[in-house]
Design a protein around this motif. Structure first.
Motif, PDB file in Angstrom:
ATOM      1  N   HIS A  18       0.817  -1.207   0.000  1.00  0.00           N
ATOM      2  CA  HIS A  18       0.000   0.000   0.000  1.00  0.00           C
ATOM      3  C   HIS A  18       0.852   1.260   0.000  1.00  0.00           C
ATOM      4  N   ILE A  19       2.142   1.151   0.282  1.00  0.00           N
ATOM      5  CA  ILE A  19       2.973   2.343   0.371  1.00  0.00           C
ATOM      6  C   ILE A  19       3.933   2.447  -0.811  1.00  0.00           C
ATOM      7  N   VAL A  20       4.699   1.383  -1.068  1.00  0.00           N
ATOM      8  CA  VAL A  20       5.767   1.522  -2.055  1.00  0.00           C
ATOM      9  C   VAL A  20       5.298   1.297  -3.487  1.00  0.00           C
ATOM     10  N   GLY A  21       4.072   0.820  -3.675  1.00  0.00           N
ATOM     11  CA  GLY A  21       3.516   0.757  -5.018  1.00  0.00           C
ATOM     12  C   GLY A  21       4.033  -0.396  -5.857  1.00  0.00           C
ATOM     13  N   THR A  22       3.686  -0.363  -7.130  1.00  0.00           N
ATOM     14  CA  THR A  22       4.026  -1.439  -8.039  1.00  0.00           C
ATOM     15  C   THR A  22       5.398  -1.200  -8.643  1.00  0.00           C
ATOM     16  N   LYS A  23       6.284  -2.169  -8.475  1.00  0.00           N
ATOM     17  CA  LYS A  23       7.622  -2.043  -9.038  1.00  0.00           C
ATOM     18  C   LYS A  23       7.660  -2.406 -10.508  1.00  0.00           C
ATOM     19  N   GLU A  24       6.770  -3.298 -10.906  1.00  0.00           N
ATOM     20  CA  GLU A  24       6.776  -3.754 -12.291  1.00  0.00           C
ATOM     21  C   GLU A  24       5.371  -3.622 -12.855  1.00  0.00           C
ATOM     22  N   SER A  25       5.202  -2.733 -13.832  1.00  0.00           N
ATOM     23  CA  SER A  25       3.878  -2.523 -14.399  1.00  0.00           C
ATOM     24  C   SER A  25       3.352  -3.778 -15.083  1.00  0.00           C
ATOM     25  N   SER A  26       4.239  -4.678 -15.474  1.00  0.00           N
ATOM     26  CA  SER A  26       3.813  -5.915 -16.141  1.00  0.00           C
ATOM     27  C   SER A  26       3.021  -6.817 -15.206  1.00  0.00           C
ATOM     28  N   GLU A  27       3.093  -6.567 -13.900  1.00  0.00           N
ATOM     29  CA  GLU A  27       2.346  -7.387 -12.951  1.00  0.00           C
ATOM     30  C   GLU A  27       0.848  -7.098 -12.988  1.00  0.00           C
ATOM     31  N   ILE A  28       0.456  -5.922 -13.460  1.00  0.00           N
ATOM     32  CA  ILE A  28      -0.949  -5.543 -13.465  1.00  0.00           C
ATOM     33  C   ILE A  28      -1.676  -6.327 -14.555  1.00  0.00           C
ATOM     34  N   LEU A  29      -2.673  -7.114 -14.136  1.00  0.00           N
ATOM     35  CA  LEU A  29      -3.403  -7.953 -15.083  1.00  0.00           C
ATOM     36  C   LEU A  29      -4.423  -7.155 -15.889  1.00  0.00           C
ATOM     37  N   TYR A  30      -4.973  -6.098 -15.277  1.00  0.00           N
ATOM     38  CA  TYR A  30      -6.089  -5.414 -15.907  1.00  0.00           C
ATOM     39  C   TYR A  30      -5.877  -3.901 -15.878  1.00  0.00           C
ATOM     40  N   ASP A  31      -6.542  -3.224 -16.777  1.00  0.00           N
ATOM     41  CA  ASP A  31      -6.677  -1.777 -16.739  1.00  0.00           C
ATOM     42  C   ASP A  31      -8.167  -1.487 -16.864  1.00  0.00           C
ATOM     43  N   THR A  32      -8.886  -1.564 -15.745  1.00  0.00           N
ATOM     44  CA  THR A  32     -10.317  -1.294 -15.771  1.00  0.00           C
ATOM     45  C   THR A  32     -10.574   0.107 -15.228  1.00  0.00           C
ATOM     46  N   ASN A  33     -11.792   0.565 -15.371  1.00  0.00           N
ATOM     47  CA  ASN A  33     -12.091   1.973 -15.134  1.00  0.00           C
ATOM     48  C   ASN A  33     -12.479   2.271 -13.691  1.00  0.00           C
ATOM     49  N   PHE A  34     -11.960   3.389 -13.194  1.00  0.00           N
ATOM     50  CA  PHE A  34     -12.554   4.063 -12.052  1.00  0.00           C
ATOM     51  C   PHE A  34     -13.529   5.099 -12.596  1.00  0.00           C
ATOM     52  N   GLY A  35     -14.478   5.482 -11.757  1.00  0.00           N
ATOM     53  CA  GLY A  35     -15.417   6.526 -12.150  1.00  0.00           C
ATOM     54  C   GLY A  35     -16.114   7.069 -10.921  1.00  0.00           C
ATOM     55  N   TYR A  36     -16.975   8.022 -11.115  1.00  0.00           N
ATOM     56  CA  TYR A  36     -17.715   8.660 -10.025  1.00  0.00           C
ATOM     57  C   TYR A  36     -19.180   8.244 -10.083  1.00  0.00           C
ATOM     58  N   ILE A  37     -19.739   7.857  -8.953  1.00  0.00           N
ATOM     59  CA  ILE A  37     -21.184   7.631  -8.887  1.00  0.00           C
ATOM     60  C   ILE A  37     -21.906   8.955  -9.091  1.00  0.00           C
ATOM     61  N   PHE A  38     -21.411   9.996  -8.417  1.00  0.00           N
ATOM     62  CA  PHE A  38     -22.012  11.331  -8.501  1.00  0.00           C
ATOM     63  C   PHE A  38     -21.078  12.237  -9.297  1.00  0.00           C
ATOM     64  N   GLU A  39     -20.974  11.957 -10.586  1.00  0.00           N
ATOM     65  CA  GLU A  39     -20.022  12.667 -11.439  1.00  0.00           C
ATOM     66  C   GLU A  39     -20.313  14.167 -11.474  1.00  0.00           C
ATOM     67  N   TYR A  40     -21.590  14.531 -11.469  1.00  0.00           N
ATOM     68  CA  TYR A  40     -21.946  15.954 -11.534  1.00  0.00           C
ATOM     69  C   TYR A  40     -21.488  16.696 -10.286  1.00  0.00           C
ATOM     70  N   LEU A  41     -21.405  16.007  -9.138  1.00  0.00           N
ATOM     71  CA  LEU A  41     -20.902  16.648  -7.923  1.00  0.00           C
ATOM     72  C   LEU A  41     -19.404  16.900  -8.023  1.00  0.00           C
ATOM     73  N   SER A  42     -18.679  15.930  -8.538  1.00  0.00           N
ATOM     74  CA  SER A  42     -17.222  16.053  -8.612  1.00  0.00           C
ATOM     75  C   SER A  42     -16.792  17.144  -9.595  1.00  0.00           C
ATOM     76  N   ASN A  43     -17.701  17.561 -10.481  1.00  0.00           N
ATOM     77  CA  ASN A  43     -17.379  18.588 -11.466  1.00  0.00           C
ATOM     78  C   ASN A  43     -17.814  19.987 -11.031  1.00  0.00           C
TER      79      ASN A  43
END
Length: 499
Positions: A7-32
């Motif tokens: 949780h602190i030092v992060g990913t050393k090798e990007s090849s380890e990441i299996l997926y690139d899925t989306n984050f998003g906002y439930i209340f997108e209009y609020l965040s804008n």
């Protein structure tokens, strides 16, 4: 497989990441809309840091402060962490556009920039890829990274255990050989990962005869996922959320979270679901003879919990009746109340384990990191989310209820009683509405809608396979067990771990 990540030092090798899925906002209009966000500027940053400093649970073995205990068995703290690792990766990875350790770079990011650049390294499904990785290759002509997790004959996952109740993950130079290294970042979630391995192995071994190893593995994985999903929806959510909210969500489906477009909600992953940090006890009774402070159980392979052979010392094996309820008995360890107080040990993560210093300039306080990350990722304030849910927000007085004079001053001087960081709002809402024994309305809606929505939106989940004989209204039927799996305690009993 996430082999080199924390949780602190992060990913050393990007090849380890299996997926690139989306984050998003439930209340997108609020965040804008700036009116629904924390004010931008240096003062807000300083106020957030000061607020983080004020959130210490000072309990210790000599002064346990049992008044801060909730009624929730402590296992649900770590089941929540296990769930988090199964569905998200990267919300707490610093990157070029999300850096908490260089003050000049701390500023709110436009929501479009966040969604475009912050990608989830997990699928938005409760599918246990943190346990199975990408799965075995099934064919000697091919190889997969996850092959090293499995016995190539039985396709059982490797585990170190014995009939006497000993349990540990398979290790190499003290480092656990598992699909997600984060599940070995503390002793309790490490042991819980081992429980799910034993659950799968028992199902895989007891599966109906006549199936090939490949077919048995696929069925056993399916049943393991279903048992896990059922427990999340019907046990975990009822333990940590308002039961009326859970009943509404499971009966009528999510109202705000659109499950037709799979994504991981930022209001959930950056704020709502981090309520679990408040549940962490400053110390635990691990078994009948061993007790540990929270900082002593971090990094089992680095913190003296593993011996010279590279295996967990037997005296550190978790006794699960100390964490989970069996036959309605109250366990020794109860989660701390869900409120704005976090175990003091988590305020200084400057050393992750024995001889492993933090990277330079890393902000070491968990509370400050949570607050600043919400600010940078343009998470709407608690009042805005409450109003979007059509409920009356907490009052100024409620937002300082139970705080000491110094803490009150921070809330008022910062203006946070008018615009409250969503993570802090969820914690205080729980304190005011549920005395810290469940999440309040906003927190319950964010958590219940997201987790139930992820299961409901997965065509392969138990919720979408009611025609299967293993799926019953009372739970999931597993081989060699007459009663269905309903709770996490049922999983412990079925997996035959130390109880």
């Amino acid at each position: 497989m996430l082999n080199n990540v924390s949780h602190i030092v992060g990913t050393k090798e990007s090849s380890e990441i299996l997926y690139d899925t989306n984050f998003g906002y439930i209340f997108e209009y609020l965040s804008n809309c700036n009116d629904h966000l924390l004010p931008e500027g240096c003062k807000t940053i300083e106020h957030l840091k000061k607020l983080g400093e004020m959130m210490a649970d000072m309990g210790s073995p000599s002064d346990p402060q049992v008044n801060l205990d909730s009624t929730i068995p402590a296992v649900y703290t770590y089941l929540g962490q296990f769930i988090d690792h199964d569905i998200t990766a990267r919300t707490d990875r610093d990157s070029e556009f999300q850096n908490l350790d260089e003050p000049e770079k701390i500023k709110p990011l436009h929501p479009r920039e966040v969604v475009a650049n912050l990608k989830n390294g997990r699928r938005p499904q409760l599918d246990l890829d943190s346990l199975f990785g990408e799965g075995p290759s099934f064919n000697s002509k091919y190889s997969a990274q996850a092959d090293k997790l499995f016995n190539n004959t039985s396709l059982n996952l490797f585990i170190e255990d014995s009939p006497s109740g000993y349990l540990d993950l398979r290790r190499n130079n003290k480092k656990a050989l598992i699909a997600d290294a984060r599940n070995d970042e503390n002793l309790i979630v490490s042991q819980l990962h081992g429980v799910f391995i034993k659950l799968f192995n028992k199902i895989n071994t007891a599966i109906e005869p006549g199936l090939s190893n490949h077919e048995a593995y696929c069925r056993a994985r399916q049943l393991t996922r279903w048992a896990y999903q059922y427990v999340v929806v019907n046990d975990y959510l009822l333990q940590v959320c308002d039961s009326a909210v859970v009943s509404d969500v499971t009966s009528n489906g999510p109202f705000f979270f659109n499950t037709h477009i799979p994504f991981m909600p930022l209001e959930f992953s950056v704020a709502g679901f981090r309520f679990g940090h408040s549940m962490i006890r400053p110390f635990y009774q691990i078994n009948d003879t061993t007790s540990k402070k929270i900082m002593e159980i971090l990094g089992p392979g680095m913190n003296g919990l593993v011996d010279g052979t590279g295996k967990l010392k037997p005296e550190n094996v978790v006794k699960w009746s100390n964490f989970s309820s069996f036959n309605n008995a109250t366990p020794t360890n109860l989660a701390r109340k869900i409120d704005p107080f976090i175990a003091k040990g988590l305020f200084d993560l400057s050393v992750l384990g024995e001889g492993v210093p933090m990277p330079p300039n890393v902000l070491a306080s968990l509370t400050q990191r949570n607050l600043l990350r919400g600010y940078m990722l343009s998470i709407p304030v608690g009042q805005a989310v409450a109003e979007a849910m059509r409920i009356t927000p907490l009052t100024h007085q409620e937002l300082v209820e139970g705080l000491n004079e110094e803490q009150e001053c921070v809330l008022y001087d910062s203006g946070f009683t008018a615009r409250t960081p969503l993570w802090y709002y969820v914690l205080q809402e729980s304190k005011v509405q549920q005395d810290g024994n469940r999440l309040g309305y906003v927190g319950s809606k964010l958590v219940a809608e997201t987790l139930y929505g992820l299961v409901k939106g997965d065509f392969n989940s138990y919720l979408n396979n009611h025609d299967d004989n293993a799926v019953t209204p009372e739970g999931i039927l597993l081989p060699d067990r007459p009663d269905p799996i309903k709770t996490i305690s049922d999983i412990f009993s079925y997996a035959e771990v130390a109880i």
